[in-house]
Write an enzyme that holds these catalytic residues in place. Structure first.
Site, PDB file in Angstrom:
ATOM      1  N   LYS A 108       0.771  -1.287   0.208  1.00 19.43           N
ATOM      2  CA  LYS A 108       0.070   0.026   0.075  1.00 19.43           C
ATOM      3  C   LYS A 108       0.781   1.032  -0.041  1.00 19.43           C
ATOM      4  O   LYS A 108       0.543   2.194   0.722  1.00 19.43           O
ATOM      5  CB  LYS A 108      -1.001   0.041   1.138  1.00 19.43           C
ATOM      6  CG  LYS A 108      -1.895  -1.254   1.110  1.00 19.43           C
ATOM      7  CD  LYS A 108      -2.860  -1.120   2.647  1.00 19.43           C
ATOM      8  CE  LYS A 108      -3.708  -2.219   2.686  1.00 19.43           C
ATOM      9  NZ  LYS A 108      -4.242  -2.878   1.559  1.00 19.43           N
ATOM     10  N   CYS A 109       1.838   1.127  -0.947  1.00 16.25           N
ATOM     11  CA  CYS A 109       2.845   2.153  -0.881  1.00 16.25           C
ATOM     12  C   CYS A 109       2.802   2.981  -2.098  1.00 16.25           C
ATOM     13  O   CYS A 109       2.401   2.367  -3.260  1.00 16.25           O
ATOM     14  CB  CYS A 109       4.344   1.786  -0.705  1.00 16.25           C
ATOM     15  SG  CYS A 109       5.728   2.727  -0.798  1.00 16.25           S
ATOM     16  N   GLY A 110       3.308   4.172  -2.334  1.00 19.69           N
ATOM     17  CA  GLY A 110       3.482   4.889  -3.503  1.00 19.69           C
ATOM     18  C   GLY A 110       4.249   4.208  -4.696  1.00 19.69           C
ATOM     19  O   GLY A 110       4.161   4.251  -5.781  1.00 19.69           O
ATOM     20  N   THR A 169       4.666   0.974  -4.610  1.00 18.93           N
ATOM     21  CA  THR A 169       3.988  -0.716  -4.910  1.00 18.93           C
ATOM     22  C   THR A 169       3.831  -0.961  -6.543  1.00 18.93           C
ATOM     23  O   THR A 169       4.319  -2.137  -6.814  1.00 18.93           O
ATOM     24  CB  THR A 169       2.711  -0.813  -4.472  1.00 18.93           C
ATOM     25  OG1 THR A 169       2.743  -0.461  -2.928  1.00 18.93           O
ATOM     26  CG2 THR A 169       2.029  -1.984  -4.463  1.00 18.93           C
TER      27      THR A 169
END
Length: 156
Positions: free
Chosen positions: A33-35, A37
């Site tokens: 759930k990361c930028g 990803t």
């Protein structure tokens, strides 16, 4: 030596990194759930391009940065396969800094400090390991996996 380290895969089975002797490894702390990803797509492309030449990507989910990988191993693997077609080995969730940190990431950081010291600052920090088990490069989270292809080719 890196080959003396044992880790667990996403199914919690012990894996010795000596299983990858002779391989070029790209070891990455990942998050779902990361930028960053979407880098899973390029990591998978690298893996598929070079896996027949003894190259492997090892993904280690980490929830230490902004709580961006809160799921179980099963949920994380399912997400990666469904959304990015990930077929490279995904491992057990780890801590990469501080108390309880993974032995592997302690080793990687010691071998290749970052610009701001040894600590890993965010998800998708990448470590490139040559066929002899030496950490040859450390790449920042914003470095796209496709930008590492030339470094990988140089080691294959």
């Amino acid at each position: 030596m890196i080959y003396d380290i044992k880790v667990k895969n996403a199914q919690l089975e012990e894996v010795s990194l000596s299983d990858y002797k002779g391989y070029v490894m790209l070891i990455v702390n990942t998050a779902s759930k990361c930028g960053f990803t979407p880098q899973f797509k390029e990591l998978e492309e690298l893996y598929r391009t070079y896996k027949d030449r003894k190259f492997v990507v090892l993904g280690f989910p980490c929830n230490q940065f902004g709580g961006q990988d809160p799921g179980t191993n099963e949920e994380i693997v399912g997400f990666c396969q469904l959304n990015y077609g990930v077929s490279f080995p995904m491992m057990d969730k780890v801590k990469v800094n501080g108390e309880g940190q993974s032995e592997l990431f302690a080793y990687l950081k010691k071998q290749s400090g970052g610009l701001l010291g040894d600590a890993i600052k965010w998800n998708f920090t990448k470590f490139l390991v040559d066929r002899e088990g030496r950490v040859v490069s450390r790449f920042a989270p914003m470095t796209k996996p496709s930008e590492i292809a030339k470094d990988i080719e140089g080691l294959l």
